[in-house]
Structures are given as C-alpha cells and as structure tokens.
Design an enzyme around this catalytic site. Structure first.
Site, PDB file in Angstrom:
ATOM      1  N   CYS A   1       0.982  -1.124  -0.104  1.00 21.81           N
ATOM      2  CA  CYS A   1       0.037   0.071  -0.100  1.00 21.81           C
ATOM      3  C   CYS A   1       0.975   1.314  -0.014  1.00 21.81           C
ATOM      4  O   CYS A   1       1.597   1.439  -0.858  1.00 21.81           O
ATOM      5  CB  CYS A   1      -0.962  -0.080   1.264  1.00 21.81           C
ATOM      6  SG  CYS A   1      -2.396   1.151   1.006  1.00 21.81           S
ATOM      7  N   TYR A   2       0.983   2.033   1.057  1.00 22.57           N
ATOM      8  CA  TYR A   2       1.760   3.085   1.092  1.00 22.57           C
ATOM      9  C   TYR A   2       3.340   2.925   0.931  1.00 22.57           C
ATOM     10  O   TYR A   2       3.937   3.397   0.046  1.00 22.57           O
ATOM     11  CB  TYR A   2       1.688   3.879   2.510  1.00 22.57           C
ATOM     12  CG  TYR A   2       2.353   5.134   2.469  1.00 22.57           C
ATOM     13  CD1 TYR A   2       1.797   6.410   2.133  1.00 22.57           C
ATOM     14  CD2 TYR A   2       4.109   5.057   2.812  1.00 22.57           C
ATOM     15  CE1 TYR A   2       2.828   7.647   1.991  1.00 22.57           C
ATOM     16  CE2 TYR A   2       4.691   6.327   2.751  1.00 22.57           C
ATOM     17  CZ  TYR A   2       4.207   7.653   2.495  1.00 22.57           C
ATOM     18  OH  TYR A   2       4.551   8.799   2.395  1.00 22.57           O
TER      19      TYR A   2
ATOM     20  N   HIS B   1      -3.705  -5.406   0.796  1.00 23.26           N
ATOM     21  CA  HIS B   1      -3.066  -5.646   2.169  1.00 23.26           C
ATOM     22  C   HIS B   1      -3.380  -7.173   2.151  1.00 23.26           C
ATOM     23  O   HIS B   1      -3.965  -7.956   2.789  1.00 23.26           O
ATOM     24  CB  HIS B   1      -3.944  -5.104   3.394  1.00 23.26           C
ATOM     25  CG  HIS B   1      -3.796  -3.638   3.476  1.00 23.26           C
ATOM     26  ND1 HIS B   1      -2.739  -2.968   4.088  1.00 23.26           N
ATOM     27  CD2 HIS B   1      -4.349  -2.486   2.695  1.00 23.26           C
ATOM     28  CE1 HIS B   1      -2.797  -1.610   3.951  1.00 23.26           C
ATOM     29  NE2 HIS B   1      -3.666  -1.501   3.110  1.00 23.26           N
TER      30      HIS B   1
ATOM     31  N   LYS C   1       1.191 -12.174  21.476  1.00 21.27           N
ATOM     32  CA  LYS C   1       0.336 -12.879  22.282  1.00 21.27           C
ATOM     33  C   LYS C   1       0.225 -14.459  22.032  1.00 21.27           C
ATOM     34  O   LYS C   1       0.242 -15.309  22.673  1.00 21.27           O
ATOM     35  CB  LYS C   1      -0.989 -12.268  22.571  1.00 21.27           C
ATOM     36  CG  LYS C   1      -1.854 -12.949  23.520  1.00 21.27           C
ATOM     37  CD  LYS C   1      -1.460 -12.355  24.943  1.00 21.27           C
ATOM     38  CE  LYS C   1      -2.374 -12.861  25.906  1.00 21.27           C
ATOM     39  NZ  LYS C   1      -2.231 -12.080  27.027  1.00 21.27           N
TER      40      LYS C   1
END
Ligand code: XMP
Length: 519
Positions: A85-86, A175, A375
């Site tokens: 993306c960016y 993405h 996690k």
C-alpha cells in the site's frame, strides 16, 4: 534483538495493521521486528542485517510535500523489498515511477486480475485468475519504475501488484496481511521463503532453548522474583524462568480479594503443587477491601488498587530478603515504538494497573523473556512448556479484578454475588462451546436495584449485566451476538441460583464507543 535466526525488517509508516504483517511473517517461521520508518538509518539497518525488508502501509499521501520515505539504502543494499500500500507507493516514487491522487477510494474487498507470474505468486496465483484481496487506498501508482512488470490489476488500481524479480522488489496495493486477502499469508510466506531465502526456523521450541540460555547468562546465581497474576503472560514467564534457574525464582501472588470464583486456588495449585515453584500467596483481601470501602470513582479506585498492589508486592519482597531481578511478562506489542503523525499527548481513558514503576522503585534489574513475542506466540510457548490448555486459552482478566466490574462502592456481599453470577455465565459459555470464539466474557454487578416478582412475593434486588466481546487485541471490540435462547437460559440460571440478583441484561455496546470493562 539477539538471536541467530534470519531476520525480516518491517518499516512502519503508521498503518493500523502493521503488527499483522509481523504476525504473518512470524507465522511463516521467520523472526522480524517493526521499526518506525524514521528511526532506521543505514548503519542500524546494516547492523540488523535483514534478509528482506517490508514497507508497511500508512495514512499519508506520497503526493504531499514532506511525506515519509524509506531510507535510500533500502533499495541499494541488494536485499529483497516488499512494499505494501503506502509502502508500494513510496517505493514507486523512490525508484522513478509516478503516484497520483486517485479520483475515488478503493476500500474493502476487491479482485486482482492476474496478468503475470512472479516469485511471490508462485504456486498460488495462476495467470488469468481473479483473486480476492482487501484494499484500502485513495492514491494509486500510475507509472511503474523501469524494470518492473505488472503482475496484477484491479478495478481501482491498474498496478495492484508490480514486481521486479531480478532486483527482488515487489509492490502490492492491497493488504496481504489481513485475513480478508485469502492467500495473503501464503504470499507473505513466499516472500520470506522463496524470495528472501529465510530458513523458517523461528519456532517456539528453538525460542525456548535460546531464552533459557539467555536467562541463565543474565541472572547468573542471583535471585529473581516474579509477580504472578493468574494471566497467561506472567504464568508463562514464571514457568520459563523456573525451567532456566529453578529455585532461584520465587513467585509472588498478591491475592487482592478481587479475583473470580476459585481463581486464587487454581493459581496456587498450578504453581506450587504442579510446578513446585516457590510461591508466596499473599492474602491481602482485607487490606484491599478496607482501602476501597468508600471509593466509588473508577479512576480513584484504579489508582488506589495499583498503589496498594505495589506496596504489598514490595512488602512481600522485603520479607523474603529482596531479589536482584524482577521478572515481567512484557510482550512485543508493549515495546514496539509507534509512528505518530498526529502528535500531542493522548487522553487517559483508564489508568491501567500493572507493576510498571516497581523495578525503579525497588532498584532491581528486569528479566523480560517474552519481550520479543506476540500474544499468540506466548500461548504457543506455553504449550511448548507443557502448560495446561485451559490456562493458556484463558480470557484476559484486568489487574484491578472484579473491582472494576462493580460500578460504585465495593462490598464483600457484592463481590460474593458477582462471583456466583460470573461463574454461571462462564460455565454456560463453556457448555455452549463458545469460550474460544469470545475474547472476553464476564458479568458486571450494577449498583441498581429493581423490582421483580419471585413466586408470590415482591423482590427488590440488583441488576446483573453480561458482557461478551470478540476482538483481536482489546483495542477495538464487537459485542458477541449470542443466540436468544443462550441468553434466556443463562439469565434464568443466574436469577434462580444467585440470591441478590433479580434481573439480567446483555450489553450490546461495541468498542469504540464503549470500552470492554465497565470502569
Ligand atoms: P478496556 O476496558 O480499556 O479494556 O476496553 C481493554 C482490555 O484491557 C483489559 N484491562 C486491563 N488489563 N490492567 C490490565 O492488566 C488494567 O488495569 C486493565 N483495565 C482493562 C480489559 O480487561 C480488556 O482486555
């Protein structure tokens, strides 16, 4: 970072989902770190010696003056680069292509028309196929740099996927790190393995062995104390430390009297009886309840509990003669430096209770063996260490405990009522096979009494609210859409079995605008 595995470097341009890129890279068996784009100079990158670099998305527009760029060395070091993306857009302009402001935004599900092969798509996307991806962009590439080919186009992005296989530079407008791009994880794995040649040996078995060595080197023959909370992070920290240094470790469990039904016994049983870890169970319930007797304001309540916790912990540590190190279950998301384009201090919504501040006060070194882990990796490590599955899969539980689930003043009577209702609710959730789909579920005892009719008599008792949410990180959350019969059954049980409650309501607020806890 001090491990000998292959590394990927993720340069963060401020996307909300940068951590997901890291999760996907780690899931492919490759170690990676996230650095803010503006804290990555050539020397630091070279010393890190990445096998590949990923440029994240971000909120800026490359067409704006002073918008962020990747350090030039990223494109001259000879390492593979994947721009997302960016990241694709800044790579494009830095290599001589053009990006323009799009006339419309492309957001959500989109399809890529696959035009060519490249190393990243191998074994996944065939030429001529339409592949689902997830897009979120306004600007788009309109001229690709020399040496690149178009791997795929989409409706809103003529250069949705570009590649220069020779230089090993790749850019995707979509993405791949989000689950809504079905082949996203596999595309990232192709980048880390097929393009970058990473060995994929970042496993929890390897981590365990290396972490144990590191702990032994750091601690030597000194003493360590570890505050157990009953949660996954501190539990895994304690078991790992015990494996590394045996009885040089003492665990301290400060029982605030604000725990759920049976919780303190479970913690003490597991650590003292099962693992034979020296454990001090400090029963401080009276102290905490005494201090909270007149407090009804949530922030004052939280601060009082936090301060008392630290005092108690310090007191216990003093009684056993102190220690040289304090072990903490700090995780990678707690230490990632974040990129902020908005600046300014953010408002405090809730002051979180943890043992932060203790090490400075007690002048101890810190042992934080989970600092590199997410996690889900901590859970995998817990499994690797043979910890019981029900401990590993436990929902998060806040430090201030049930105190923040009883709005207003806390009394032993209210605590007892809440414990019973909460246990029934969790039992029903387990019976329905829903425990693992839910991020967190708990009962809240409201400081409100309402009228009811039980048998032939009038009742005037408390209202119990039930809360259950799904979430990936606790930052945002959706309320869980229980079937009505589940809610009806649970409410009936709570009202029938818990004296003191005559009405049950279900909280259907998501976060934002609500928070997960009620205080
Ligand atoms: P909120 O209520 O802010 O909660 O939406 C987000 C997540 O954080 C947990 N939480 C805490 N955890 N100490 C903790 O260790 C705290 O003081 C604390 N307050 C909230 C909450 O349970 C949820 O998982």
């Amino acid at each position: 970072m001090e491990n000998n595995h292959d590394h990927i470097l993720i340069l963060d341009f401020g996307s909300q989902v940068t951590q997901l890129i890291a999760r996907r890279v780690r899931e492919s068996g490759v170690y990676c770190e996230i650095w803010p784009f503006n804290q990555a100079d050539e020397d630091r990158i070279k010393a890190y010696n990445p096998k590949g670099i990923i440029l994240s998305g971000g909120p800026c527009s490359v067409t704006d003056a002073d918008s962020p760029r990747a350090p030039d060395c990223v494109f001259t070091m000879g390492v593979p680069v994947l721009g997302i993306c960016y990241g694709q857009q800044t790579m494009t302009v830095q290599l001589g292509g053009i990006v323009e402001k799009g006339d419309h935004q492309e957001f959500g599900r989109a399809y890529v028309d696959v035009k060519e092969h490249c190393t990243i798509t191998q074994g996944l996307w065939e030429k001529g196929a339409y592949e689902q991806v997830w897009m979120s962009h306004g600007d788009r590439v309109t001229k690709i740099p020399d040496g690149f080919t178009v791997v795929g186009t989409s409706k809103g992005a003529p250069y949705a996927f570009i590649a220069n296989d020779e230089k090993r530079f790749y850019g995707v407008q979509f993405h791949p790190e989000v689950v809504h791009t079905p082949h996203g994880a596999a595309l990232i794995k192709n980048f880390t393995h097929a393009v970058c040649g990473c060995a994929g040996d970042w496993t929890m078995a390897a981590f365990r062995a290396e972490a144990i060595e590191k702990i032994r080197t750091q601690v030597g023959d000194k003493k360590v104390i570890c505050g157990l909370s009953g949660g996954v992070d501190s539990s895994v920290t304690a078991v790992l430390l015990h494996e590394a240094i045996g009885d040089q470790l003492t665990c301290i469990y400060v029982d605030t009297g604000l725990m759920r039904a049976g919780e303190s016994d479970q913690v003490v049983d597991l650590f003292r009886e099962h693992y034979h870890i020296p454990l001090i169970h400090e029963d401080a319930g009276k102290l905490f309840l005494g201090a909270l007797e007149k407090i009804d304001d949530p922030e004052i309540k939280r601060k009082a509990i936090g301060a008392l916790f630290i005092d108690t912990f310090e007191d216990v540590a003093g009684r056993i003669g102190g220690a040289d190190f304090l072990a903490q279950g700090t995780l990678y998301p707690d230490v990632i430096e974040s990129v902020s384009f908005t600046g300014g201090p953010s408002v405090t919504i809730k002051s979180h209770h943890n043992v932060g501040g203790l090490p400075e006060r007690m002048n101890m070194g810190l042992v934080e063996p989970l600092r590199e882990l997410f996690k889900d990796e901590v859970r995998a490590l817990g499994r690797e260490l043979g910890m019981p599955e029900d401990f590993i899969r436990r929902h998060p539980f806040p430090g201030p405990g049930l105190a923040i689930r009883i709005p207003g003043v806390i009394t032993p009577e209210k605590l007892a009522i809440l414990r019973k209702a909460d246990a029934i609710y969790l039992e029903e959730i387990a019976n329905a096979g829903l425990y693992d789909t839910i991020w967190q579920a708990f009962a809240v005892l409201l400081p409100v009494k309402t009228v009811g009719v039980m048998g032939d008599s009038r009742s005037y008792e408390y209202v119990c609210a039930l809360r259950a949410v799904t979430s990936t990180d606790g930052m945002t959350a959706d309320y869980y859409p229980f079937p009505h019969d589940f809610l009806g059954r649970t409410a009936t049980r709570i009202i029938n079995e818990v004296r003191g409650i005559n009405r049950v309501v279900y909280d259907i607020t998501s976060k934002p605008p609500g928070t997960i806890e009620w205080e």
